[in-house]
Motif scaffolding. Structure first.
Motif, PDB file in Angstrom:
ATOM      1  N   GLU A  11       0.863  -0.998   0.036  1.00 21.11           N
ATOM      2  CA  GLU A  11       0.045  -0.004  -0.019  1.00 21.11           C
ATOM      3  C   GLU A  11       1.127   1.162  -0.009  1.00 21.11           C
ATOM      4  O   GLU A  11       1.772   1.341   0.789  1.00 21.11           O
ATOM      5  N   ASP A  57      -2.959  -3.137  -2.768  1.00 15.49           N
ATOM      6  CA  ASP A  57      -3.571  -2.128  -3.250  1.00 15.49           C
ATOM      7  C   ASP A  57      -3.404  -2.249  -4.773  1.00 15.49           C
ATOM      8  O   ASP A  57      -2.448  -2.652  -5.315  1.00 15.49           O
ATOM      9  N   LEU A  85      -7.122  -4.580  -2.321  1.00 13.08           N
ATOM     10  CA  LEU A  85      -7.694  -3.121  -1.862  1.00 13.08           C
ATOM     11  C   LEU A  85      -7.846  -2.004  -2.815  1.00 13.08           C
ATOM     12  O   LEU A  85      -7.146  -1.859  -3.607  1.00 13.08           O
ATOM     13  N   LYS A 108     -10.997  -0.043   1.018  1.00  7.73           N
ATOM     14  CA  LYS A 108     -10.145   0.376   2.091  1.00  7.73           C
ATOM     15  C   LYS A 108     -10.656   0.935   3.379  1.00  7.73           C
ATOM     16  O   LYS A 108      -9.860   0.774   4.497  1.00  7.73           O
TER      17      LYS A 108
END
Length: 236
Positions: A11, A57, A85, A108
């Motif tokens: 992330e 992510d 995510l 998220k």
């Protein structure tokens, strides 16, 4: 105590990353093994730490970086479970993530318990898709299936057109008027009308406006440009 679930976070937002670390540190069944801020770094750390679960992510250094990293990781380490995510999900992106082998998909801002549960579900092979995510996968699958059917159907019809009809259709898709087509092809309006009627009959449509938008959406003009002269067409 059983072996903890090793989790890697990929992330690029440090605040979100910190939040997830705090959430994971409170659960005794989970061991946080590291963070990465790019798809490349995530792939390297996955090879180094061999986590059980990766929270990945989608948008890292670019909009597709998370998907590329997912593909790379699962190609060489298929035993790893990847939970995607995102801040906003589109049908196409969700479908693509699962097509690559992602196990689950989380927004998220989901509550801490939902994130922990998703990790445990993935680890124990009990992926529990959120209803809206499941719906998106279903819709995208139907859309792709419909598009494929439509592409095959329309491409089959194209193979039934004569070279003359194919040329007329190509000009229609390029937004030439009937008058311009007559000039370009040196034909009378009545001849062109007859050719267009024959095209419409083969497509089982009553107007050109019903055909052209569909063919454009299916990228038929590009296909025709690439395969010009290679289609098995009837005599014209």
């Amino acid at each position: 105590m059983s072996t903890p679930i090793k989790v890697l976070i990929v992330e690029d937002d440090p605040l979100i990353c910190k939040r997830y670390q705090m959430i994971l540190s409170k659960d005794k069944e989970i061991e946080f093994v590291g963070t990465a801020a790019s798809g490349y770094e995530g792939t390297m750390l996955a090879a180094l730490h061999k986590p059980d679960i990766i929270l990945m992510d989608i948008e890292l250094e670019d909009k597709q970086a998370g998907l590329r990293a997912t593909s790379e990781i699962l190609t060489y380490m298929p035993q790893i479970k990847i939970v995607m995510l995102t801040v906003c999900e589109t049908d196409e992106t969700v479908f693509r993530a699962f097509e690559l082998g992602a196990t689950n998909y989380l927004l998220k801002n989901m509550p801490a318990e939902a994130i922990v549960q998703a990790i445990k579900d993935a680890y124990y092979d009990q992926p529990s898709l959120h209803a809206n995510i499941a719906g998106k996968i279903t819709r995208e699958f139907k859309r792709i299936k419909t598009a494929e059917d439509s592409l095959l159907h329309n491409f089959f019809i194209l193979t039934q057109l004569t070279p003359t009809e194919l040329e007329v259709l190509d000009l229609l898709m390029k937004d030439y008027t009937r008058q311009e087509i007559c000039k370009l092809r040196h034909v009378e309006p009545s001849t062109l009308k007859s050719q267009i009627n024959s095209i419409l009959k083969k497509f089982n449509r009553s107007s050109v406006q019903e055909i052209v938008p569909v063919l454009r959406e299916l990228h038929i003009p590009q296909i025709l440009a690439q395969r010009k002269g290679k289609l098995s067409l009837g005599d014209g």
